[in-house]
Design a protein around this motif. Structure first.
Motif, PDB file in Angstrom:
ATOM      1  N   ASN A 174      -8.970  17.011   0.894  1.00 14.83           N
ATOM      2  CA  ASN A 174      -7.908  17.723   0.176  1.00 14.83           C
ATOM      3  C   ASN A 174      -8.357  19.122  -0.234  1.00 14.83           C
ATOM      4  O   ASN A 174      -7.595  20.085  -0.108  1.00 14.83           O
ATOM      5  N   TYR A 175      -9.572  19.235  -0.741  1.00 19.74           N
ATOM      6  CA  TYR A 175     -10.114  20.525  -1.180  1.00 19.74           C
ATOM      7  C   TYR A 175     -10.120  21.524  -0.023  1.00 19.74           C
ATOM      8  O   TYR A 175      -9.616  22.639  -0.149  1.00 19.74           O
ATOM      9  N   VAL A 176     -10.671  21.090   1.095  1.00 22.29           N
ATOM     10  CA  VAL A 176     -10.761  21.978   2.264  1.00 22.29           C
ATOM     11  C   VAL A 176      -9.365  22.383   2.737  1.00 22.29           C
ATOM     12  O   VAL A 176      -9.097  23.564   2.994  1.00 22.29           O
TER      13      VAL A 176
ATOM     14  N   LEU B   6      -0.292  21.119  -1.308  1.00 19.38           N
ATOM     15  CA  LEU B   6      -0.790  19.805  -1.710  1.00 19.38           C
ATOM     16  C   LEU B   6      -0.004  18.701  -1.009  1.00 19.38           C
ATOM     17  O   LEU B   6      -0.565  17.720  -0.534  1.00 19.38           O
ATOM     18  N   MET B   7       1.282  18.881  -0.902  1.00 22.13           N
ATOM     19  CA  MET B   7       2.116  17.879  -0.251  1.00 22.13           C
ATOM     20  C   MET B   7       1.750  17.742   1.227  1.00 22.13           C
ATOM     21  O   MET B   7       1.706  16.627   1.756  1.00 22.13           O
ATOM     22  N   ALA B   8       1.452  18.847   1.877  1.00 22.84           N
ATOM     23  CA  ALA B   8       1.065  18.812   3.290  1.00 22.84           C
ATOM     24  C   ALA B   8      -0.276  18.110   3.484  1.00 22.84           C
ATOM     25  O   ALA B   8      -0.452  17.334   4.429  1.00 22.84           O
TER      26      ALA B   8
ATOM     27  N   TYR C 163       0.838  -1.201   0.000  1.00 20.96           N
ATOM     28  CA  TYR C 163       0.000   0.000   0.000  1.00 20.96           C
ATOM     29  C   TYR C 163       0.874   1.252   0.000  1.00 20.96           C
ATOM     30  O   TYR C 163       0.627   2.202  -0.747  1.00 20.96           O
ATOM     31  N   ALA C 164       1.898   1.242   0.848  1.00 26.94           N
ATOM     32  CA  ALA C 164       2.806   2.394   0.931  1.00 26.94           C
ATOM     33  C   ALA C 164       3.531   2.614  -0.399  1.00 26.94           C
ATOM     34  O   ALA C 164       3.658   3.749  -0.868  1.00 26.94           O
ATOM     35  N   ALA C 165       3.985   1.527  -1.010  1.00 30.18           N
ATOM     36  CA  ALA C 165       4.702   1.643  -2.282  1.00 30.18           C
ATOM     37  C   ALA C 165       3.775   2.121  -3.403  1.00 30.18           C
ATOM     38  O   ALA C 165       4.110   3.053  -4.140  1.00 30.18           O
ATOM     39  N   CYS C 166       2.626   1.478  -3.532  1.00 25.57           N
ATOM     40  CA  CYS C 166       1.680   1.862  -4.593  1.00 25.57           C
ATOM     41  C   CYS C 166       1.115   3.251  -4.346  1.00 25.57           C
ATOM     42  O   CYS C 166       1.060   4.084  -5.253  1.00 25.57           O
ATOM     43  N   GLY C 167       0.699   3.488  -3.112  1.00 23.30           N
ATOM     44  CA  GLY C 167       0.156   4.806  -2.776  1.00 23.30           C
ATOM     45  C   GLY C 167       1.207   5.890  -2.889  1.00 23.30           C
ATOM     46  O   GLY C 167       0.936   6.991  -3.376  1.00 23.30           O
ATOM     47  N   GLY C 168       2.420   5.570  -2.468  1.00 21.17           N
ATOM     48  CA  GLY C 168       3.503   6.538  -2.583  1.00 21.17           C
ATOM     49  C   GLY C 168       3.827   6.874  -4.029  1.00 21.17           C
ATOM     50  O   GLY C 168       3.984   8.039  -4.392  1.00 21.17           O
ATOM     51  N   GLY C 169       3.907   5.837  -4.851  1.00 17.61           N
ATOM     52  CA  GLY C 169       4.157   6.068  -6.277  1.00 17.61           C
ATOM     53  C   GLY C 169       3.044   6.863  -6.934  1.00 17.61           C
ATOM     54  O   GLY C 169       3.291   7.793  -7.716  1.00 17.61           O
ATOM     55  N   ASN C 170       1.803   6.526  -6.604  1.00 19.24           N
ATOM     56  CA  ASN C 170       0.664   7.248  -7.172  1.00 19.24           C
ATOM     57  C   ASN C 170       0.607   8.680  -6.645  1.00 19.24           C
ATOM     58  O   ASN C 170       0.227   9.603  -7.368  1.00 19.24           O
ATOM     59  N   THR C 171       1.008   8.877  -5.412  1.00 10.99           N
ATOM     60  CA  THR C 171       1.048  10.221  -4.836  1.00 10.99           C
ATOM     61  C   THR C 171       2.108  11.077  -5.515  1.00 10.99           C
ATOM     62  O   THR C 171       1.870  12.250  -5.821  1.00 10.99           O
ATOM     63  N   VAL C 172       3.273  10.488  -5.758  1.00 15.76           N
ATOM     64  CA  VAL C 172       4.327  11.220  -6.478  1.00 15.76           C
ATOM     65  C   VAL C 172       3.833  11.595  -7.873  1.00 15.76           C
ATOM     66  O   VAL C 172       4.022  12.734  -8.333  1.00 15.76           O
ATOM     67  N   LEU C 173       3.165  10.654  -8.541  1.00 20.34           N
ATOM     68  CA  LEU C 173       2.592  10.945  -9.855  1.00 20.34           C
ATOM     69  C   LEU C 173       1.563  12.068  -9.754  1.00 20.34           C
ATOM     70  O   LEU C 173       1.544  12.986 -10.571  1.00 20.34           O
ATOM     71  N   ASN C 174       0.725  12.027  -8.716  1.00 24.33           N
ATOM     72  CA  ASN C 174      -0.284  13.061  -8.508  1.00 24.33           C
ATOM     73  C   ASN C 174       0.358  14.433  -8.346  1.00 24.33           C
ATOM     74  O   ASN C 174      -0.079  15.411  -8.953  1.00 24.33           O
ATOM     75  N   ILE C 175       1.400  14.500  -7.546  1.00 25.32           N
ATOM     76  CA  ILE C 175       2.081  15.779  -7.313  1.00 25.32           C
ATOM     77  C   ILE C 175       2.746  16.275  -8.599  1.00 25.32           C
ATOM     78  O   ILE C 175       2.677  17.462  -8.923  1.00 25.32           O
ATOM     79  N   LEU C 176       3.343  15.361  -9.351  1.00 25.13           N
ATOM     80  CA  LEU C 176       3.968  15.724 -10.618  1.00 25.13           C
ATOM     81  C   LEU C 176       2.932  16.254 -11.618  1.00 25.13           C
ATOM     82  O   LEU C 176       3.135  17.298 -12.243  1.00 25.13           O
ATOM     83  N   VAL C 177       1.820  15.545 -11.759  1.00 28.17           N
ATOM     84  CA  VAL C 177       0.760  15.992 -12.671  1.00 28.17           C
ATOM     85  C   VAL C 177       0.193  17.335 -12.200  1.00 28.17           C
ATOM     86  O   VAL C 177      -0.052  18.238 -13.000  1.00 28.17           O
ATOM     87  N   TYR C 178      -0.008  17.467 -10.888  1.00 24.50           N
ATOM     88  CA  TYR C 178      -0.499  18.725 -10.317  1.00 24.50           C
ATOM     89  C   TYR C 178       0.448  19.879 -10.682  1.00 24.50           C
ATOM     90  O   TYR C 178       0.007  20.927 -11.148  1.00 24.50           O
ATOM     91  N   TYR C 179       1.729  19.669 -10.466  1.00 24.78           N
ATOM     92  CA  TYR C 179       2.732  20.703 -10.743  1.00 24.78           C
ATOM     93  C   TYR C 179       2.713  21.106 -12.215  1.00 24.78           C
ATOM     94  O   TYR C 179       2.714  22.286 -12.558  1.00 24.78           O
TER      95      TYR C 179
END
Length: 166
Positions: A121-123, A140-142, A34-50
């Motif tokens: 996240n929105y709030v 977003l990272m916080a 979960y940590a690996a998949c979620g972490g990878g997807n989170t990094v992707l999310n932050i990259l796409v967001y940026y």
């Protein structure tokens, strides 16, 4: 298509499980995955967001005519649309493989938990960026740190419930 899916799933599991042994004493393989998949997807999310915030939207309001989104919220929504299906795939086929629930039920529950995370996240983004005046990407990272525990517990016990959990 099933052959492609099995090949992808097997490759992902081999890579993730290669790094598991040092963590064996502190977490289960499911938590690690979960940590690996979620972490990878989170990094992707932050990259796409940026990329969406800085280059696609160019820090401008996204006005669709009937509704307008501030750039940090529009970038968040763009990133969500990309990482939601990837996260579901990883959760269903890599992390929580033992669920007895039907896939449509899993998808619906995953979506409900994801929507709760979107609201949170929105709030938090609104508070960090518009009230506290923080920069959007660190904001977003916080928010991510706050949402992770809620997400794991919800997905494990609600979206992908297994027989062992009852």
């Amino acid at each position: 298509m099933k052959r492609v899916h099995r090949t992808i799933r097997k490759a992902i599991l081999q890579v993730i499980d290669l790094f598991y042994p040092p963590f064996r004493k502190v977490m289960t393989v499911q938590m690690f995955r979960y940590a690996a998949c979620g972490g990878g997807n989170t990094v992707l999310n932050i990259l796409v967001y940026y990329i969406a915030y800085n280059f696609v939207l160019e820090k401008q309001v996204l006005d669709l005519g009937f509704i307008a989104f501030t750039p940090h919220i529009a970038a968040f929504l763009i990133a969500f649309c990309i990482t939601f299906p990837i996260g579901f795939y990883l959760s269903m086929f890599v992390v929580f493989q033992g669920s007895y629930l039907k896939r449509r039920v899993q998808l619906w529950r995953y979506f409900l938990v994801a929507m709760a995370c979107v609201v949170l996240n929105y709030v938090l983004l609104k508070v960090f960026v518009e009230i506290l005046g923080m920069y959007p990407t660190p904001s977003l990272m916080a928010t991510t740190g706050i949402v992770v525990l809620f997400s794991y517990l919800s997905q494990r016990h609600f979206s992908f419930r297994s027989q062992a959990q009852g």
